[in-house]
Design a protein around this motif. Sequence first.
Motif, mmCIF file in Angstrom:
data_model
loop_
_atom_site.group_PDB
_atom_site.id
_atom_site.type_symbol
_atom_site.label_atom_id
_atom_site.label_comp_id
_atom_site.label_asym_id
_atom_site.label_seq_id
_atom_site.Cartn_x
_atom_site.Cartn_y
_atom_site.Cartn_z
ATOM 1 N N HIS A 1 20.023 33.538 54.948
ATOM 2 C CA HIS A 1 20.974 32.454 54.686
ATOM 3 C C HIS A 1 20.201 31.237 54.217
ATOM 4 C CE1 HIS A 1 20.166 29.732 58.108
ATOM 5 N NE2 HIS A 1 19.766 30.837 58.706
ATOM 6 N N GLY A 2 20.894 30.372 53.519
ATOM 7 C CA GLY A 2 20.273 29.171 52.993
ATOM 8 C C GLY A 2 21.037 28.681 51.780
ATOM 9 N N PRO A 3 20.519 27.651 51.128
ATOM 10 C CA PRO A 3 21.194 27.133 49.936
ATOM 11 C C PRO A 3 21.172 28.161 48.813
ATOM 12 C CG PRO A 3 19.026 26.145 50.184
ATOM 13 C CD PRO A 3 19.284 26.923 51.436
ATOM 14 N N GLY A 4 22.166 28.077 47.952
ATOM 15 C CA GLY A 4 22.211 29.035 46.853
ATOM 16 C C GLY A 4 23.378 28.774 45.924
ATOM 17 N N VAL A 5 23.724 29.798 45.178
ATOM 18 C CA VAL A 5 24.813 29.690 44.199
ATOM 19 C C VAL A 5 25.713 30.914 44.302
ATOM 20 C CG1 VAL A 5 23.462 28.298 42.581
ATOM 21 C CG2 VAL A 5 23.428 30.792 42.394
ATOM 22 N N VAL A 6 26.950 30.723 43.868
ATOM 23 C CA VAL A 6 27.913 31.822 43.773
ATOM 24 C C VAL A 6 28.407 31.868 42.332
ATOM 25 C CG1 VAL A 6 30.112 32.755 44.547
ATOM 26 C CG2 VAL A 6 28.617 31.579 46.178
ATOM 27 N N VAL A 7 28.236 33.026 41.701
ATOM 28 C CA VAL A 7 28.672 33.223 40.313
ATOM 29 C C VAL A 7 29.911 34.110 40.330
ATOM 30 C CG1 VAL A 7 28.042 34.084 38.034
ATOM 31 C CG2 VAL A 7 26.300 33.021 39.497
ATOM 32 N N ASP A 8 30.946 33.647 39.668
ATOM 33 C CA ASP A 8 32.206 34.402 39.609
ATOM 34 C C ASP A 8 32.397 34.922 38.190
ATOM 35 O OD1 ASP A 8 34.756 35.209 40.906
ATOM 36 O OD2 ASP A 8 35.620 33.943 39.343
ATOM 37 N N LEU A 9 32.498 36.247 38.058
ATOM 38 C CA LEU A 9 32.724 36.890 36.760
ATOM 39 C C LEU A 9 34.107 37.526 36.755
ATOM 40 C CD1 LEU A 9 29.356 38.745 35.966
ATOM 41 C CD2 LEU A 9 30.335 36.828 34.706
ATOM 42 N N ARG A 10 34.881 37.231 35.694
ATOM 43 C CA ARG A 10 36.226 37.805 35.563
ATOM 44 C C ARG A 10 36.436 38.310 34.138
ATOM 45 N NH1 ARG A 10 39.813 36.115 39.749
ATOM 46 N NH2 ARG A 10 38.778 34.660 41.198
ATOM 47 N N ASN A 11 37.368 39.249 34.025
ATOM 48 C CA ASN A 11 37.684 39.810 32.712
ATOM 49 C C ASN A 11 38.142 38.721 31.746
ATOM 50 O OD1 ASN A 11 37.121 42.433 33.564
ATOM 51 N ND2 ASN A 11 39.234 42.778 34.244
ATOM 52 N N GLY A 12 37.956 39.016 30.454
ATOM 53 C CA GLY A 12 38.429 38.088 29.429
ATOM 54 C C GLY A 12 39.947 38.035 29.367
ATOM 55 N N LEU A 13 40.440 37.005 28.693
ATOM 56 C CA LEU A 13 41.888 36.840 28.561
ATOM 57 C C LEU A 13 42.459 37.856 27.576
ATOM 58 C CD1 LEU A 13 42.070 32.940 28.425
ATOM 59 C CD2 LEU A 13 42.405 34.447 30.404
ATOM 60 N N ALA A 14 43.755 38.062 27.682
ATOM 61 C CA ALA A 14 44.423 39.029 26.804
ATOM 62 C C ALA A 14 44.409 38.543 25.362
ATOM 63 C CB ALA A 14 45.857 39.236 27.270
ATOM 64 N N ALA B 1 23.678 39.311 46.681
ATOM 65 C CA ALA B 1 24.715 40.271 47.058
ATOM 66 C C ALA B 1 25.799 40.244 45.990
ATOM 67 C CB ALA B 1 25.306 39.932 48.420
ATOM 68 N N VAL B 2 26.314 41.422 45.667
ATOM 69 C CA VAL B 2 27.415 41.546 44.709
ATOM 70 C C VAL B 2 28.631 42.038 45.478
ATOM 71 C CG1 VAL B 2 28.257 42.720 42.645
ATOM 72 C CG2 VAL B 2 25.855 42.009 42.786
ATOM 73 N N ASN B 3 29.672 41.200 45.494
ATOM 74 C CA ASN B 3 30.865 41.504 46.300
ATOM 75 C C ASN B 3 30.466 41.869 47.732
ATOM 76 O OD1 ASN B 3 32.441 40.939 44.125
ATOM 77 N ND2 ASN B 3 33.204 43.019 43.809
ATOM 78 N N ASP B 4 29.541 41.065 48.281
ATOM 79 C CA ASP B 4 29.051 41.204 49.657
ATOM 80 C C ASP B 4 28.243 42.475 49.890
ATOM 81 O OD1 ASP B 4 30.202 38.780 50.460
ATOM 82 O OD2 ASP B 4 32.134 39.754 50.831
ATOM 83 N N ILE C 1 34.213 39.810 40.035
ATOM 84 C CA ILE C 1 32.929 40.155 40.637
ATOM 85 C C ILE C 1 32.277 38.860 41.139
ATOM 86 C CG2 ILE C 1 30.639 41.127 40.248
ATOM 87 C CD1 ILE C 1 32.781 43.233 40.108
ATOM 88 N N LYS C 2 31.938 38.841 42.415
ATOM 89 C CA LYS C 2 31.291 37.661 42.996
ATOM 90 C C LYS C 2 29.820 37.979 43.262
ATOM 91 C CE LYS C 2 31.674 36.589 47.349
ATOM 92 N NZ LYS C 2 32.184 36.162 48.676
#
Length: 240
Positions: free
Chosen positions: A103-116, A149-152, A180-181
């Motif tokens: 544990h510690g400081p960090g970042v969370v990257v959120d990836l989602r599908n493109g728009l229609a 971690a990817v999706n925990d 995808i987190k």
Amino acid sequence: MSARHAASVALLAVVALATGFVLAGQIKAQLLTPSNQVARYQALVRSVQELEATNADSRRQIAALRGQIDSLEAEAAARSAETQALRNQVSDLRAHAGLVAVHGPGVVVDLRNGLAVPDAGGQTGYLINFQDVQDVVNLLFAQGAEGIAVNDRRITPLTAFSGSAGEVVIDQGPPQSSPIKISAVGDRNRMEAALDDPSALAGIRARQIQFQLHLTVLGSPDLSLPPYDSSLQITHVSPA
């Protein structure tokens, strides 16, 4: 000379002789006393010298023992330092291998599908794939991430990514799909700067423009990542 007079003379002679012996004994005793004192003094001096020699020898032995003790303590300290260094290396390796929670400081990257796409009948124009996830993970590790971690699901140096459009398979686990987190613990500022760099993740940047691929970055002062769980290694069966 009468017999009485002779007896008196003899008695006087005997008394004088006895007195002489007594006086001689006293004089002799008085003459021997200083000699005895000197002898006793010399004996005391010898005793003191012997004690001093014994003490000096004891001090040398004590000094030698102290030297041995110091040497043993230094050796034990060196071994302790080496042991601690090895323990630290093992801890670092375990953390790098994802075997312990971090544990510690960090970042969370959120990836989602493109728009229609407007002319695609409402279907999504671009689906997140395993290469997108792998690109982000590789970038974060390159920027000093201590754990990801990817999706925990904890990522290890031996983690393999696979899948098809819309599916991301990590190792032999079940398929993951958008969103995808990706969570990373490490140098937060360094990772955020790399993710904000327009020259990084060129493929994802292009798809952001072309297909409105969704990528957001959120910094955190304290993230917790679980350890790698080998029980999640479920054999993935691809559709026939």
